[in-house]
Write a protein that holds these residues in place. Structure first.
Motif, mmCIF file in Angstrom:
data_model
loop_
_atom_site.group_PDB
_atom_site.id
_atom_site.type_symbol
_atom_site.label_atom_id
_atom_site.label_comp_id
_atom_site.label_asym_id
_atom_site.label_seq_id
_atom_site.Cartn_x
_atom_site.Cartn_y
_atom_site.Cartn_z
ATOM 1 N N THR A 1 0.850 -1.191 0.000
ATOM 2 C CA THR A 1 0.000 0.000 0.000
ATOM 3 C C THR A 1 0.885 1.239 0.000
ATOM 4 O O THR A 1 1.772 1.368 0.857
ATOM 5 N N LEU A 2 0.658 2.131 -0.938
ATOM 6 C CA LEU A 2 1.456 3.350 -1.048
ATOM 7 C C LEU A 2 1.177 4.252 0.150
ATOM 8 O O LEU A 2 0.023 4.559 0.449
ATOM 9 N N GLU A 3 2.247 4.652 0.858
ATOM 10 C CA GLU A 3 2.059 5.459 2.064
ATOM 11 C C GLU A 3 2.796 6.795 2.033
ATOM 12 O O GLU A 3 2.583 7.629 2.895
ATOM 13 N N TYR A 4 3.667 7.012 1.043
ATOM 14 C CA TYR A 4 4.417 8.261 1.028
ATOM 15 C C TYR A 4 4.837 8.603 -0.392
ATOM 16 O O TYR A 4 5.275 7.734 -1.149
ATOM 17 N N ILE A 5 4.696 9.877 -0.750
ATOM 18 C CA ILE A 5 5.184 10.407 -2.028
ATOM 19 C C ILE A 5 6.010 11.649 -1.709
ATOM 20 O O ILE A 5 5.514 12.570 -1.054
ATOM 21 N N SER A 6 7.245 11.672 -2.153
ATOM 22 C CA SER A 6 8.127 12.795 -1.835
ATOM 23 C C SER A 6 7.593 14.096 -2.429
ATOM 24 O O SER A 6 7.160 14.125 -3.593
ATOM 25 N N PRO A 7 7.602 15.175 -1.663
ATOM 26 C CA PRO A 7 7.156 16.465 -2.206
ATOM 27 C C PRO A 7 8.188 17.119 -3.116
ATOM 28 O O PRO A 7 7.898 18.115 -3.764
ATOM 29 N N LYS A 8 9.408 16.553 -3.152
ATOM 30 C CA LYS A 8 10.476 17.139 -3.959
ATOM 31 C C LYS A 8 11.086 16.071 -4.852
ATOM 32 O O LYS A 8 11.362 14.960 -4.406
ATOM 33 N N GLY A 9 11.298 16.398 -6.110
ATOM 34 C CA GLY A 9 11.908 15.468 -7.050
ATOM 35 C C GLY A 9 13.408 15.648 -7.129
ATOM 36 O O GLY A 9 13.945 16.713 -6.825
ATOM 37 N N ASP A 10 14.092 14.589 -7.530
ATOM 38 C CA ASP A 10 15.546 14.619 -7.709
ATOM 39 C C ASP A 10 15.885 14.182 -9.135
ATOM 40 O O ASP A 10 15.148 13.390 -9.739
ATOM 41 N N THR A 11 17.001 14.680 -9.630
ATOM 42 C CA THR A 11 17.437 14.311 -10.971
ATOM 43 C C THR A 11 18.100 12.945 -10.942
ATOM 44 O O THR A 11 19.047 12.715 -10.185
ATOM 45 N N SER A 12 17.602 12.029 -11.752
ATOM 46 C CA SER A 12 18.154 10.689 -11.842
ATOM 47 C C SER A 12 18.201 10.277 -13.305
ATOM 48 O O SER A 12 17.165 10.230 -13.979
ATOM 49 N N GLU A 13 19.405 10.018 -13.812
ATOM 50 C CA GLU A 13 19.611 9.621 -15.201
ATOM 51 C C GLU A 13 19.006 10.633 -16.171
ATOM 52 O O GLU A 13 18.372 10.277 -17.162
ATOM 53 N N GLY A 14 19.149 11.897 -15.839
ATOM 54 C CA GLY A 14 18.697 12.966 -16.724
ATOM 55 C C GLY A 14 17.219 13.288 -16.649
ATOM 56 O O GLY A 14 16.738 14.118 -17.413
ATOM 57 N N ALA A 15 16.484 12.652 -15.732
ATOM 58 C CA ALA A 15 15.047 12.904 -15.604
ATOM 59 C C ALA A 15 14.716 13.205 -14.147
ATOM 60 O O ALA A 15 15.418 12.763 -13.229
ATOM 61 N N ILE A 16 13.646 13.941 -13.934
ATOM 62 C CA ILE A 16 13.198 14.256 -12.584
ATOM 63 C C ILE A 16 12.326 13.107 -12.082
ATOM 64 O O ILE A 16 11.332 12.743 -12.719
ATOM 65 N N LYS A 17 12.702 12.559 -10.950
ATOM 66 C CA LYS A 17 11.940 11.449 -10.372
ATOM 67 C C LYS A 17 11.644 11.728 -8.902
ATOM 68 O O LYS A 17 12.400 12.417 -8.227
ATOM 69 N N PHE A 18 10.521 11.169 -8.441
ATOM 70 C CA PHE A 18 10.070 11.378 -7.079
ATOM 71 C C PHE A 18 10.124 10.061 -6.305
ATOM 72 O O PHE A 18 9.735 9.013 -6.836
ATOM 73 N N GLN A 19 10.592 10.137 -5.074
ATOM 74 C CA GLN A 19 10.690 8.930 -4.255
ATOM 75 C C GLN A 19 9.317 8.572 -3.690
ATOM 76 O O GLN A 19 8.552 9.440 -3.262
ATOM 77 N N VAL A 20 9.014 7.286 -3.697
ATOM 78 C CA VAL A 20 7.774 6.784 -3.105
ATOM 79 C C VAL A 20 8.118 5.667 -2.133
ATOM 80 O O VAL A 20 9.161 5.021 -2.237
ATOM 81 N N ARG A 21 7.231 5.465 -1.170
ATOM 82 C CA ARG A 21 7.429 4.404 -0.189
ATOM 83 C C ARG A 21 6.104 3.680 0.027
ATOM 84 O O ARG A 21 5.053 4.307 0.108
ATOM 85 N N ALA A 22 6.163 2.345 0.115
ATOM 86 C CA ALA A 22 4.950 1.544 0.265
ATOM 87 C C ALA A 22 5.162 0.489 1.341
ATOM 88 O O ALA A 22 6.239 -0.094 1.463
ATOM 89 N N ASN A 23 4.126 0.255 2.118
ATOM 90 C CA ASN A 23 4.157 -0.763 3.169
ATOM 91 C C ASN A 23 3.809 -2.121 2.572
ATOM 92 O O ASN A 23 2.771 -2.291 1.944
ATOM 93 N N MET A 24 4.686 -3.105 2.766
ATOM 94 C CA MET A 24 4.460 -4.443 2.230
ATOM 95 C C MET A 24 3.544 -5.235 3.153
ATOM 96 O O MET A 24 3.686 -5.205 4.377
ATOM 97 N N LEU A 25 2.606 -5.954 2.549
ATOM 98 C CA LEU A 25 1.689 -6.803 3.294
ATOM 99 C C LEU A 25 2.186 -8.233 3.180
ATOM 100 O O LEU A 25 2.029 -8.881 2.145
ATOM 101 N N LEU A 26 2.798 -8.733 4.266
ATOM 102 C CA LEU A 26 3.457 -10.034 4.241
ATOM 103 C C LEU A 26 2.749 -11.033 5.139
ATOM 104 O O LEU A 26 2.143 -10.663 6.161
ATOM 105 N N ASP A 27 2.832 -12.297 4.755
ATOM 106 C CA ASP A 27 2.392 -13.383 5.624
ATOM 107 C C ASP A 27 3.537 -13.742 6.572
ATOM 108 O O ASP A 27 4.694 -13.429 6.317
ATOM 109 N N GLU A 28 3.187 -14.452 7.654
ATOM 110 C CA GLU A 28 4.216 -14.827 8.629
ATOM 111 C C GLU A 28 5.267 -15.752 8.014
ATOM 112 O O GLU A 28 6.421 -15.750 8.420
ATOM 113 N N LYS A 29 4.875 -16.546 7.037
ATOM 114 C CA LYS A 29 5.808 -17.497 6.419
ATOM 115 C C LYS A 29 6.715 -16.844 5.383
ATOM 116 O O LYS A 29 7.693 -17.453 4.944
#
Length: 366
Positions: free
Chosen positions: A252-280
Motif C-alpha cells: 500500500t502506497l504510504e508516502y510520495i516525496s514532495p520534492k523530485g531529484d534528478t536521476s539519469e537525466g530525468a526528474i523522479k520522485f521517491q515513493v514508499r509503500a508498506n508491504m503486506l506479508l504473511d508470517e511465512k
C-alpha cells in the motif's frame, strides 16, 4: 541510314509494347487483398504505472561502541536473530597515554589533599573532644574531609574508566556493546582485532553491527514526474521481486516525496509503500523490485486491441465488416487502456467484426 534508324525505333516500340502488355497481364493476376477481422472481447483492464526500487527494512539500526579500542570478542554472526539488550561484542580499550597521565596526576593530587584533610580532622577532633573548639569549627573540618574523600573516589573512578572503561563502584561497563532493539543482524562488518572508534559529537563512530526488524519491510522506489501526478497515498501496489519469480506481493502506497531529484537525466520522485506479508514470507533486505501502481481498474468490460483504432482529428473510429471484405467506419467511445487493450464504451457490439489495420494477401481460392 534513315531506314536503319526507323527499324531500331520500331523494334524498341514493339519491345516496350510487349513489356507493358505482360506487366498489365501479371497485374490482373495479382491476388486480391484480404483483410483480417477480429471481434471485441470481454476482459479485465488495469491501468498502471511502474516504479523501480528495492526492498528495505522499515527500521534499521547501526550499533556503535561507546568507547574506542579493539574488538576483543564477537558473540553474534550476520543472519542471527537477537533480542533487545543482548550482548553483541566486547571492546578492549587502548588507553590514551595523555589521558592516563592526566588521570593519574589528578588521583595523586586528590590523595594528597585527602591525607592532609584527614590529619587536620584528627587534630580538630582531639581538640573537640576536650571541648576546646566549638561545634561549628569542627563541622567545617569534617565537611572539608568528606569533600576531599569524594574527590579521591572520583579520581580513582576516572582513572579506572580511562584504563578499563568500567567502574567497579557503579557496576557499569562501557566497553560491552549491546543491541538496543530486537531483530535480525543484517551485517557484522568488523572482525575480532578490528580497531573501532566511539560515537561522539564529532564522529559517527564505527559500526559494530546492523540490526533490523525483517517482519516490517517497505518498498522504496522512484516514479517519473509524468506519472507522479496520477498517484496518491493509499493506492494498491503489486510488487514483483526479480530474485523471487512467480510471486506477486501486495503493498500500500504510504508516502510520495514532495520534492523530485534528478536521476539519469530525468526528474523522479521517491515513493514508499508498506508491504503486506504473511508470517511465512521471508524476504532479504536489498532485493530489487518493480512496483505496478494501479491507477484504474475495470473488470469484465468490452475491449479491443488498441492498434485497431483509427484517428482523425478528435474522432476515434473503427472499420466494421458489413459484408465479406466490405467495411464501414463507425465512431466509437473508448475508456481506460493498459497500453495493449482498450475499453470500448459504445459504437460496436460483441458480435461485430472489426478490421485489423494490417493487411495480408492470400492466394486465390484458398
Amino acid at each position: 541510314m534513315k531506314k536503319v534508324i526507323l527499324s531500331i525505333v520500331g523494334l524498341i516500340f514493339l519491345g516496350l509494347s510487349g513489356w507493358l502488355g505482360y506487366y498489365f497481364y501479371k497485374k490482373s493476376k495479382t491476388d486480391p487483398v484480404v483483410y483480417k477481422t477480429e471481434t471485441p472481447f470481454v476482459t479485465n483492464i488495469v491501468k498502471k504505472t511502474v516504479a523501480t526500487g528495492s526492498i528495505v527494512p522499515r527500521r534499521e539500526v547501526a550499533i556503535k561502541p561507546q568507547v574506542s579500542g579493539i574488538v576483543e570478542e564477537l558473540y553474534v554472526d550476520a543472519g542471527q536473530t537477537v533480542k533487545a539488550g543482548q550482548l553483541i561484542a566486547k571492546v578492549r580499550i587502548v588507553p590514551n597515554i595523555v589521558s592516563v597521565n592526566t588521570a593519574e596526576t589528578s588521583l595523586e593530587t586528590a590523595r594528597i589533599n585527602f591525607q592532609n584533610s584527614k590529619v587536620e580532622l584528627d587534630r580538630q577532633k582531639a581538640l573537640y573532644d576536650q571541648k576546646v573548639v566549638a561545634d561549628q569549627e569542627y563541622n567545617r573540618f569534617l565537611l572539608d574531609f568528606n569533600l576531599k574523600k569524594e574527590a579521591l573516589q572520583a579520581a580513582e573512578t576516572n582513572l579506572q574508566l580511562v584504563k578499563e572503561g568500567a567502574s567497579k563502584k557503579s557496576g557499569q561497563v562501557s566497553n560491552l556493546v549491546y543491541s538496543p532493539v530486537a531483530g535480525m543482524l543484517l551485517d557484522v562488518p568488523v572482525k575480532v582485532g578490528t580497531s573501532v572508534i566511539e560515537r561522539n559529537t564529532f564522529n559517527s563512530g564505527t559500526t559494530i553491527a546492523t540490526v533490523a526488524d525483517m517482519k516490517s519491510l517497505i518498498f522504496e522506489g522512484l516514479v517519473d514526474e509524468s506519472e507522479v501526478g496520477k498517484i496518491k497515498e493509499g493506492m494498491d501496489l503489486n510488487l514483483v521481486i526479480g530474485a523471487l519469480e512467480g510471486k506477486i506481493y501486495k503493498a500500500t502506497l504510504e508516502y510520495i516525496s514532495p520534492k523530485g531529484d534528478t536521476s539519469e537525466g530525468a526528474i523522479k520522485f521517491q515513493v514508499r509503500a508498506n508491504m503486506l506479508l504473511d508470517e511465512k514470507d521471508f524476504i532479504r533486505a536489498g532485493y530489487s523490485a518493480n512496483a505496478d501502481i494501479v491507477l484504474d481498474k475495470k473488470d469484465s468490460v468490452l475491449a479491443l486491441k488498441e492498434s485497431m483504432l483509427q484517428f482523425k482529428k478528435d474522432s476515434i473510429f473503427v472499420e466494421v465488416e458489413t459484408q465479406p471484405q466490405k467495411f464501414e467506419k463507425r465512431l466509437v467511445k473508448t475508456g481506460i487502456s493498459d497500453g495493449i487493450n482498450i475499453e470500448v464504451v459504445s459504437g460496436i457490439s460483441k458480435k461485430d467484426k472489426v478490421k485489423v489495420i494490417e493487411a495480408v494477401g492470400t492466394p486465390k481460392g484458398s
